[in-house]
Design a protein around this motif. Sequence first.
Motif, PDB file in Angstrom:
ATOM      1  N   GLY A   1       0.806  -1.200   0.000  1.00  0.00           N
ATOM      2  CA  GLY A   1       0.000   0.000   0.000  1.00  0.00           C
ATOM      3  C   GLY A   1       0.839   1.250   0.000  1.00  0.00           C
ATOM      4  N   PHE A   2       0.539   2.162  -0.922  1.00  0.00           N
ATOM      5  CA  PHE A   2       1.263   3.413  -0.946  1.00  0.00           C
ATOM      6  C   PHE A   2       0.787   4.338   0.153  1.00  0.00           C
ATOM      7  N   GLY A   3      -0.366   4.044   0.732  1.00  0.00           N
ATOM      8  CA  GLY A   3      -0.906   4.960   1.714  1.00  0.00           C
ATOM      9  C   GLY A   3      -0.539   4.640   3.143  1.00  0.00           C
ATOM     10  N   ASP A   4      -0.334   3.364   3.463  1.00  0.00           N
ATOM     11  CA  ASP A   4      -0.073   3.056   4.861  1.00  0.00           C
ATOM     12  C   ASP A   4       1.420   3.027   5.116  1.00  0.00           C
ATOM     13  N   GLU A   5       1.790   3.400   6.327  1.00  0.00           N
ATOM     14  CA  GLU A   5       3.200   3.587   6.663  1.00  0.00           C
ATOM     15  C   GLU A   5       3.973   2.288   6.616  1.00  0.00           C
ATOM     16  N   GLU A   6       3.375   1.206   7.112  1.00  0.00           N
ATOM     17  CA  GLU A   6       4.093  -0.048   7.122  1.00  0.00           C
ATOM     18  C   GLU A   6       4.310  -0.556   5.711  1.00  0.00           C
ATOM     19  N   GLY A   7       3.313  -0.338   4.817  1.00  0.00           N
ATOM     20  CA  GLY A   7       3.470  -0.782   3.438  1.00  0.00           C
ATOM     21  C   GLY A   7       4.616  -0.093   2.749  1.00  0.00           C
ATOM     22  N   MET A   8       4.822   1.184   3.070  1.00  0.00           N
ATOM     23  CA  MET A   8       5.877   1.935   2.418  1.00  0.00           C
ATOM     24  C   MET A   8       7.251   1.510   2.903  1.00  0.00           C
ATOM     25  N   ARG A   9       7.314   0.738   3.969  1.00  0.00           N
ATOM     26  CA  ARG A   9       8.599   0.306   4.495  1.00  0.00           C
ATOM     27  C   ARG A   9       8.977  -1.078   3.991  1.00  0.00           C
ATOM     28  N   ARG A  10       8.124  -1.706   3.200  1.00  0.00           N
ATOM     29  CA  ARG A  10       8.396  -3.049   2.745  1.00  0.00           C
ATOM     30  C   ARG A  10       8.979  -3.040   1.345  1.00  0.00           C
ATOM     31  N   THR A  11       9.786  -4.041   1.057  1.00  0.00           N
ATOM     32  CA  THR A  11      10.380  -4.199  -0.265  1.00  0.00           C
ATOM     33  C   THR A  11       9.866  -5.486  -0.882  1.00  0.00           C
ATOM     34  N   ALA A  12       9.466  -5.411  -2.133  1.00  0.00           N
ATOM     35  CA  ALA A  12       8.993  -6.595  -2.848  1.00  0.00           C
ATOM     36  C   ALA A  12       9.755  -6.708  -4.161  1.00  0.00           C
ATOM     37  N   VAL A  13      10.341  -7.876  -4.395  1.00  0.00           N
ATOM     38  CA  VAL A  13      10.995  -8.181  -5.667  1.00  0.00           C
ATOM     39  C   VAL A  13      10.356  -9.459  -6.198  1.00  0.00           C
ATOM     40  N   TYR A  14       9.861  -9.412  -7.417  1.00  0.00           N
ATOM     41  CA  TYR A  14       9.241 -10.598  -7.981  1.00  0.00           C
ATOM     42  C   TYR A  14       9.534 -10.654  -9.470  1.00  0.00           C
ATOM     43  N   ILE A  15       9.456 -11.860 -10.035  1.00  0.00           N
ATOM     44  CA  ILE A  15       9.877 -12.106 -11.408  1.00  0.00           C
ATOM     45  C   ILE A  15       8.756 -12.803 -12.168  1.00  0.00           C
ATOM     46  N   GLU A  16       8.495 -12.300 -13.358  1.00  0.00           N
ATOM     47  CA  GLU A  16       7.518 -12.901 -14.264  1.00  0.00           C
ATOM     48  C   GLU A  16       8.208 -13.220 -15.585  1.00  0.00           C
ATOM     49  N   SER A  17       7.550 -14.008 -16.405  1.00  0.00           N
ATOM     50  CA  SER A  17       8.112 -14.392 -17.706  1.00  0.00           C
ATOM     51  C   SER A  17       7.350 -13.721 -18.837  1.00  0.00           C
ATOM     52  N   CYS A  18       8.095 -13.264 -19.816  1.00  0.00           N
ATOM     53  CA  CYS A  18       7.509 -12.737 -21.052  1.00  0.00           C
ATOM     54  C   CYS A  18       7.938 -13.689 -22.169  1.00  0.00           C
ATOM     55  N   GLU A  19       7.217 -14.800 -22.289  1.00  0.00           N
ATOM     56  CA  GLU A  19       7.649 -15.889 -23.148  1.00  0.00           C
ATOM     57  C   GLU A  19       7.674 -15.513 -24.627  1.00  0.00           C
ATOM     58  N   GLU A  20       6.715 -14.678 -25.066  1.00  0.00           N
ATOM     59  CA  GLU A  20       6.668 -14.341 -26.492  1.00  0.00           C
ATOM     60  C   GLU A  20       7.874 -13.526 -26.936  1.00  0.00           C
ATOM     61  N   LYS A  21       8.504 -12.801 -26.015  1.00  0.00           N
ATOM     62  CA  LYS A  21       9.684 -12.005 -26.351  1.00  0.00           C
ATOM     63  C   LYS A  21      10.966 -12.597 -25.778  1.00  0.00           C
ATOM     64  N   GLY A  22      10.859 -13.617 -24.952  1.00  0.00           N
ATOM     65  CA  GLY A  22      12.037 -14.255 -24.399  1.00  0.00           C
ATOM     66  C   GLY A  22      12.713 -13.488 -23.281  1.00  0.00           C
ATOM     67  N   TYR A  23      11.943 -12.635 -22.573  1.00  0.00           N
ATOM     68  CA  TYR A  23      12.492 -11.862 -21.466  1.00  0.00           C
ATOM     69  C   TYR A  23      12.003 -12.413 -20.135  1.00  0.00           C
TER      70      TYR A  23
END
Length: 482
Positions: free
Chosen positions: A268-290
Amino acid sequence: MNKVCWPYFDPEFDTLPERIYGPTVCIDNESMEDCTVVKVDSVSKQGLLLEMVQVLTDMNLTISKSYISSDAGWFMDVFHVKDEHGNKLTDQKVINYIQQAIGTTGEIPSSAVAKTYTNKAVFGSEYPSEHTAIEMTGTDRPGLFSEISAALADLHCNIVEAHAWSHNDRLACVAYVSDQSTDTPIDDPGRLATIEEYITTVLRATAERSPSETHINPLQVKANGFPCGDCIKTNVERRLHQLMLSVRDFDGQCGPNMSRSTPSSAVGFGDEEGMRRTAVYIESCEEKGYSIVSVDCKDRPRLMFDTVCTLTDMQYVVFHASIGCHGDYAFQEYFIRHIDGYALNTEGEKERVIKCLEAAIERRVCEGVRLELCAANRVGLLSDITRVLRENGLAVVRAHVATKGEKSVNAFYLRDISGNEVDMDFVESMKKEILGPIDLAVKNDSRSTSPSPPDRSPTRFSLGDLLRSQLERLSHNFVPIN
């Protein structure tokens, strides 16, 4: 016997397109009201994006937004930048330097402008090639940086510059030293071996440590200005990232503000605790190979440098990217492939990239007190300062020490050894009591909203009993900060 003749190929042919179509830099101050737009297009090569980001961050410029696009061997990069005061770039010397630095594809021009506008006071040496560089990594413990400083002083090494990071119980340090008596680089192999053995013993003092987790790599630097060794050829902060990566600081426990599995929609961009968290995640773009790497975290200076540096050192190529911020929060999206041309195929590889990016973001963040001081430089000064801090229950979790003329400029990030928050009353009392011959600048960087522990023992942090007697003999070596 017939003589076999092979066609001649100019060894410079491979770099011909780069030399003909080198980076074209356009700096636009008209399109945006609140920032300067830096546009760069050139033949694409691995590492060039990092070189450009490094030029901008080394000048203390904030990258608020960026668009990266690469196709068919060409790229176009756009950066929205502001100076350290949040304003557009108006100094023509700064603009000219950016154009010259980026236009030479990372060969930073050795001009007076570079020394004036890059952040050399704390983060880099003006003359690193005139000293011996020593790299150290190992398992961290309270007071380790102080012990390293004392060991170098015992070995008659003058610490001209030093940079240290600690994260997840790991320490990485790069120190530039000279001989105490001659103020020249240390190039005797026997003495270098002695230094290595001595400091290795200090680093291995923790009983729980495995020998494989500790190494020291002393690098000789020639006095004639032709450096050798990766830590000189490479930006110091990038080298610290590499050293931390080599000791797998990403395998440690995540800090209190980290979250490895939270998608951006859940932050959440609005709550203070949300702004203190870090999220890294990975998805696949198979049609472009990325593979699409997304990063959501609290915004801060040098954030883009840290993420791009880590991806580059892990041998990934950024083809497209979008970087922006919303208030105090930043979001980054990278379309990447491994240098071999393939996307991230296994869950293990994806998990490793996630952990390494999280560590790269976290290791620069120090929730504590920043202590700055300026002193007349002398051998053993750093050892004395860090010992006083250690003896009064303060651990140095990050340090940047540099020499400017006859002065030593020091910046320390401190935490309480017991794990509690640093008592700001103690810091303020220290600042008040040693004004005059010793002048300090103190900044509380803690983001914690929890109150300080009540009823702290007044005698534990009494400067009259603990600090005054120890700093009194050093006071004549300090000078006020200008």
